[in-house]
Motif scaffolding. Structure first.
Motif, PDB file in Angstrom:
ATOM      1  N   ALA A  52       0.839  -1.201   0.000  1.00 52.31           N
ATOM      2  CA  ALA A  52       0.000   0.000   0.000  1.00 52.31           C
ATOM      3  C   ALA A  52       0.875   1.251   0.000  1.00 52.31           C
ATOM      4  CB  ALA A  52      -0.921  -0.002   1.217  1.00 52.31           C
ATOM      5  N   GLY A  53       0.516   2.188  -0.844  1.00 56.72           N
ATOM      6  CA  GLY A  53       1.276   3.430  -0.921  1.00 56.72           C
ATOM      7  C   GLY A  53       0.386   4.644  -0.799  1.00 56.72           C
ATOM      8  N   LYS A  54       1.022   5.791  -0.684  1.00 55.78           N
ATOM      9  CA  LYS A  54       0.315   7.060  -0.609  1.00 55.78           C
ATOM     10  C   LYS A  54       0.767   7.950  -1.766  1.00 55.78           C
ATOM     11  CE  LYS A  54       0.227   6.938   4.480  1.00 55.78           C
ATOM     12  NZ  LYS A  54       0.666   7.635   5.721  1.00 55.78           N
ATOM     13  N   PRO A  55      -0.119   8.811  -2.258  1.00 57.06           N
ATOM     14  CA  PRO A  55       0.327   9.786  -3.272  1.00 57.06           C
ATOM     15  C   PRO A  55       1.531  10.555  -2.740  1.00 57.06           C
ATOM     16  CG  PRO A  55      -2.063   9.837  -3.052  1.00 57.06           C
ATOM     17  CD  PRO A  55      -1.556   8.966  -1.939  1.00 57.06           C
ATOM     18  N   THR A  56       2.608  10.558  -3.505  1.00 52.69           N
ATOM     19  CA  THR A  56       3.879  11.111  -3.023  1.00 52.69           C
ATOM     20  C   THR A  56       4.520  11.968  -4.104  1.00 52.69           C
ATOM     21  OG1 THR A  56       4.233   9.169  -1.616  1.00 52.69           O
ATOM     22  CG2 THR A  56       6.167  10.528  -2.101  1.00 52.69           C
ATOM     23  N   VAL A  57       5.104  13.068  -3.682  1.00 52.29           N
ATOM     24  CA  VAL A  57       5.882  13.901  -4.595  1.00 52.29           C
ATOM     25  C   VAL A  57       7.251  14.161  -3.970  1.00 52.29           C
ATOM     26  CG1 VAL A  57       4.937  16.068  -3.668  1.00 52.29           C
ATOM     27  CG2 VAL A  57       5.945  16.032  -5.955  1.00 52.29           C
ATOM     28  N   ILE A  58       8.274  13.997  -4.767  1.00 54.09           N
ATOM     29  CA  ILE A  58       9.644  14.318  -4.334  1.00 54.09           C
ATOM     30  C   ILE A  58      10.054  15.573  -5.083  1.00 54.09           C
ATOM     31  CG2 ILE A  58      12.015  13.489  -4.125  1.00 54.09           C
ATOM     32  CD1 ILE A  58      10.919  10.637  -4.315  1.00 54.09           C
ATOM     33  N   THR A  59      10.478  16.588  -4.360  1.00 53.01           N
ATOM     34  CA  THR A  59      10.786  17.886  -4.953  1.00 53.01           C
ATOM     35  C   THR A  59      12.284  18.180  -4.884  1.00 53.01           C
ATOM     36  OG1 THR A  59      10.532  19.088  -2.863  1.00 53.01           O
ATOM     37  CG2 THR A  59       8.543  18.721  -4.161  1.00 53.01           C
ATOM     38  N   ASN A  60      12.710  19.140  -5.718  1.00 52.22           N
ATOM     39  CA  ASN A  60      14.063  19.694  -5.624  1.00 52.22           C
ATOM     40  C   ASN A  60      15.121  18.604  -5.711  1.00 52.22           C
ATOM     41  OD1 ASN A  60      15.888  21.837  -5.348  1.00 52.22           O
ATOM     42  ND2 ASN A  60      16.000  21.600  -3.122  1.00 52.22           N
ATOM     43  N   VAL A  61      14.950  17.674  -6.656  1.00 54.42           N
ATOM     44  CA  VAL A  61      15.790  16.494  -6.718  1.00 54.42           C
ATOM     45  C   VAL A  61      16.354  16.326  -8.129  1.00 54.42           C
ATOM     46  CG1 VAL A  61      13.933  14.868  -7.354  1.00 54.42           C
ATOM     47  CG2 VAL A  61      15.858  14.070  -5.970  1.00 54.42           C
ATOM     48  N   THR A  62      17.527  15.727  -8.241  1.00 60.57           N
ATOM     49  CA  THR A  62      18.083  15.374  -9.547  1.00 60.57           C
ATOM     50  C   THR A  62      17.480  14.049  -9.985  1.00 60.57           C
ATOM     51  OG1 THR A  62      20.162  16.511  -9.061  1.00 60.57           O
ATOM     52  CG2 THR A  62      20.189  14.901 -10.851  1.00 60.57           C
ATOM     53  N   ILE A  63      16.919  14.018 -11.202  1.00 56.32           N
ATOM     54  CA  ILE A  63      16.218  12.844 -11.697  1.00 56.32           C
ATOM     55  C   ILE A  63      16.931  12.284 -12.917  1.00 56.32           C
ATOM     56  CG2 ILE A  63      14.052  11.973 -12.672  1.00 56.32           C
ATOM     57  CD1 ILE A  63      12.610  14.266 -11.196  1.00 56.32           C
ATOM     58  N   LEU A  64      17.245  10.978 -12.879  1.00 53.82           N
ATOM     59  CA  LEU A  64      17.643  10.228 -14.074  1.00 53.82           C
ATOM     60  C   LEU A  64      16.453   9.355 -14.421  1.00 53.82           C
ATOM     61  CD1 LEU A  64      21.266   9.058 -13.067  1.00 53.82           C
ATOM     62  CD2 LEU A  64      20.571  11.196 -14.208  1.00 53.82           C
ATOM     63  N   ASP A  65      15.852   9.576 -15.586  1.00 56.70           N
ATOM     64  CA  ASP A  65      14.577   8.910 -15.860  1.00 56.70           C
ATOM     65  C   ASP A  65      14.699   7.491 -16.411  1.00 56.70           C
ATOM     66  OD1 ASP A  65      15.305   9.286 -18.505  1.00 56.70           O
ATOM     67  OD2 ASP A  65      13.534  10.470 -19.050  1.00 56.70           O
ATOM     68  N   GLY A  66      15.941   7.020 -16.635  1.00 61.27           N
ATOM     69  CA  GLY A  66      16.131   5.649 -17.105  1.00 61.27           C
ATOM     70  C   GLY A  66      16.156   5.491 -18.605  1.00 61.27           C
ATOM     71  N   VAL A  67      15.805   6.531 -19.341  1.00 61.17           N
ATOM     72  CA  VAL A  67      15.856   6.454 -20.802  1.00 61.17           C
ATOM     73  C   VAL A  67      16.727   7.573 -21.383  1.00 61.17           C
ATOM     74  CG1 VAL A  67      13.744   5.151 -21.192  1.00 61.17           C
ATOM     75  CG2 VAL A  67      13.606   7.633 -20.896  1.00 61.17           C
ATOM     76  N   GLY A  68      17.690   8.030 -20.573  1.00 63.64           N
ATOM     77  CA  GLY A  68      18.689   8.960 -21.086  1.00 63.64           C
ATOM     78  C   GLY A  68      18.494  10.412 -20.754  1.00 63.64           C
ATOM     79  N   ASN A  69      17.473  10.742 -19.969  1.00 62.56           N
ATOM     80  CA  ASN A  69      17.214  12.142 -19.630  1.00 62.56           C
ATOM     81  C   ASN A  69      17.579  12.431 -18.177  1.00 62.56           C
ATOM     82  OD1 ASN A  69      15.954  12.799 -22.229  1.00 62.56           O
ATOM     83  ND2 ASN A  69      14.301  11.465 -21.524  1.00 62.56           N
ATOM     84  N   ARG A  70      18.032  13.657 -17.952  1.00 65.01           N
ATOM     85  CA  ARG A  70      18.384  14.116 -16.605  1.00 65.01           C
ATOM     86  C   ARG A  70      17.688  15.437 -16.338  1.00 65.01           C
ATOM     87  NH1 ARG A  70      24.532  14.556 -14.140  1.00 65.01           N
ATOM     88  NH2 ARG A  70      24.127  16.043 -12.449  1.00 65.01           N
ATOM     89  N   ILE A  71      17.054  15.544 -15.187  1.00 64.82           N
ATOM     90  CA  ILE A  71      16.357  16.762 -14.799  1.00 64.82           C
ATOM     91  C   ILE A  71      16.976  17.272 -13.510  1.00 64.82           C
ATOM     92  CG2 ILE A  71      14.133  17.788 -14.195  1.00 64.82           C
ATOM     93  CD1 ILE A  71      12.791  15.407 -15.616  1.00 64.82           C
TER      94      ILE A  71
END
Length: 472
Positions: A52-71
């Protein structure tokens, strides 16, 4: 490679209430057809239920999306087990759990497509050694899932390393070692509770030294040419088996009363490969042998999903790309036997640079805990050799590419909208040896929290047997 469904494939797809049943117990009258015989292709169905999970948002973070993109300074929102949005800013409801990711990174969960957890569990003793059916060289009819011991403490250790899914393979003693199974890395009492929903089965094959070492003095094969003869004979037998079922189906459709072929579990698995339902994962080190194996797959019209170990993959990286075959590799294991001798540390990045499907795998209960570091070693070796591969591209070796090799990339392996919320929040750059997985989510449910030792998975087998350095 396209596969046209055969009559056998259609028969296998027709599920009945038992493993092998007719639609009625009533015997056929003279001149009438007996009930049609069908085979249940899913006799051990998964019973996985997401945490069971809850709606979650992670902010202000470096993201590697797994298909070559970085945010950079990005946000990721997930709910109801799925990725809902990623970007520099995303919308999310007021009641969502908000995590400040300053200084941290988010990646897709790691997928290890070569593990023996559960079939060679800890403690490693003869009683728990259940990965190799070393009774004859061709045993595709055995299933790894029937050896998986869910109490293996290795599952929890892998989870702490960010591994969210893994393929459990039979060992490499045999030419055909049996079926593999893909699991979600969640604590469970049963194998069925861990089965990745709708993941295809795999079939383990092995070439090279292992089969000839194991069977050289037990009737063979004892040479590499003997290995190839063994594969080819088995594939030929499988083709003959499929023709028997095709004839049965054709005769039945024509209104005749044919007798169904005798069921053969080894040939049934191989027929599943030939009709495209089961994926081949092949233990193979040398470049010349991998080339022969790709010729053989063309001879019998099946597809090798991935060569595993592939220490000489760099020598034929272009051929891997041309034939759409992945290479699942270690970062720097080599030299422990002759067929592993000609390895280079740049193997993984060279395969990647040739636009082939490069994967970092473990094949080890310790390595699976640190696959992010294994990828980092390979990435840095490529950098030193002049291959400018970004971290965002390199993360494909740990998520997207293994997911593709397992036939589950439509469900996981990247942080694309609509995919399973299988992700890791890292304490820092995951290519650093100082970084740890802080939170691991599987289908949006929190499966691991570094800061909450009391919540860490604990195998029943570990109760009262705390290992050195453990916190329980």
């Amino acid at each position: 490679m396209k596969h046209t469904p055969t009559k056998l494939a259609l028969a296998l797809a027709c599920l009945c209430s038992t493993v092998l049943v007719a639609c009625s117990d009533k015997p056929a009258e003279k001149g009438e057809q007996a009930p049609h015989v069908s085979i249940n292709t899913d006799p051990y169905p998964g019973t996985y239920t997401p945490i069971a999970g809850k709606p979650t948002v992670i902010t202000n973070v470096t993201i590697l999306d797994g298909v070559g993109n970085r945010i950079e300074n990005g946000m990721i929102y997930f709910a109801d087990g799925k990725i809902v949005a990623t970007g520099e800013t995303v919308e999310y409801p007021a009641d969502a759990v908000v995590i400040d990711g300053e200084g941290k990174w988010v990646t897709p969960g790691i997928i290890d497509n070569h593990s023996h957890l559960g079939v060679y569990p800890s403690p490693s003793v003869g009683s728990t050694s259940d990965g190799n059916e070393m009774t004859k060289p061709v045993t595709p009819g055995v299933w790894a899932e029937h050896s998986v011991w869910p109490q293996d403490p290795g599952f929890g250790r892998a989870l702490a390393g960010g591994v969210t899914s893994l393929q459990i393979l039979p060992g490499s003693a045999n030419l055909f070692g049996g079926r593999s199974v893909v699991l979600k890395n969640v604590p469970s009492r049963t194998m069925q509770d861990m089965k990745f929903p709708d993941a295809p089965y795999g079939m383990k094959m092995a070439c090279g030294e292992n089969p000839k070492r194991v069977y050289g003095q037990k009737g063979g094969p004892m040479t590499r040419m003997g290995n190839v003869k063994g594969y080819r004979q088995a594939w030929s037998d499988a083709q003959a088996y499929m023709r028997e079922w095709d004839k049965y189906e054709a005769d039945y459709d024509a209104g005749k009363d044919p007798k169904a072929p005798k069921r053969d579990l080894d040939l049934e698995t191989m027929a599943g490969v030939l009709n495209g339902d089961i994926l081949v994962h092949m233990h193979c080190y040398r470049a010349d042998e991998m080339t022969v194996m790709m010729d053989m797959m063309k001879e019998f019209n099946y597809q090798i999903s991935s060569f595993h170990h592939a220490v000489e993959g760099y020598k034929i990286a272009d051929k891997l790309a041309e034939n759409n075959v992945c290479a699942s590799m270690w970062a720097d294991w080599w030299g422990f036997k002759l067929e592993a001798y000609d390895g280079i540390r740049e193997n993984i990045p060279v395969v990647h640079a040739a636009k082939a499907c490069a994967i970092v795998h473990s094949d080890d209960e310790l390595g699976i805990q640190r696959l992010n570091q294994e990828a980092a070693k390979a990435w840095s070796d490529g950098k030193r050799a002049g291959m400018d591969i970004s971290m965002a591209d390199a993360w494909q070796w740990l998520s997207a590419n293994p997911a593709k090799s397992l036939g589950i990339f439509d469900k996981t392996g990247s942080l694309e909208v609509g995919k399973n919320a299988d992700l890791v929040l890292w304490t820092g750059n995951p290519f650093s040896t100082y970084t740890k997985a802080e939170q691991v989510y599987i289908d949006g449910g929190k499966a691991y929290d570094l800061k909450s030792p009391d919540s860490w998975p604990l195998s029943d087998f570990e109760v009262g047997q705390v290992g050195e350095g453990d916190v329980k």
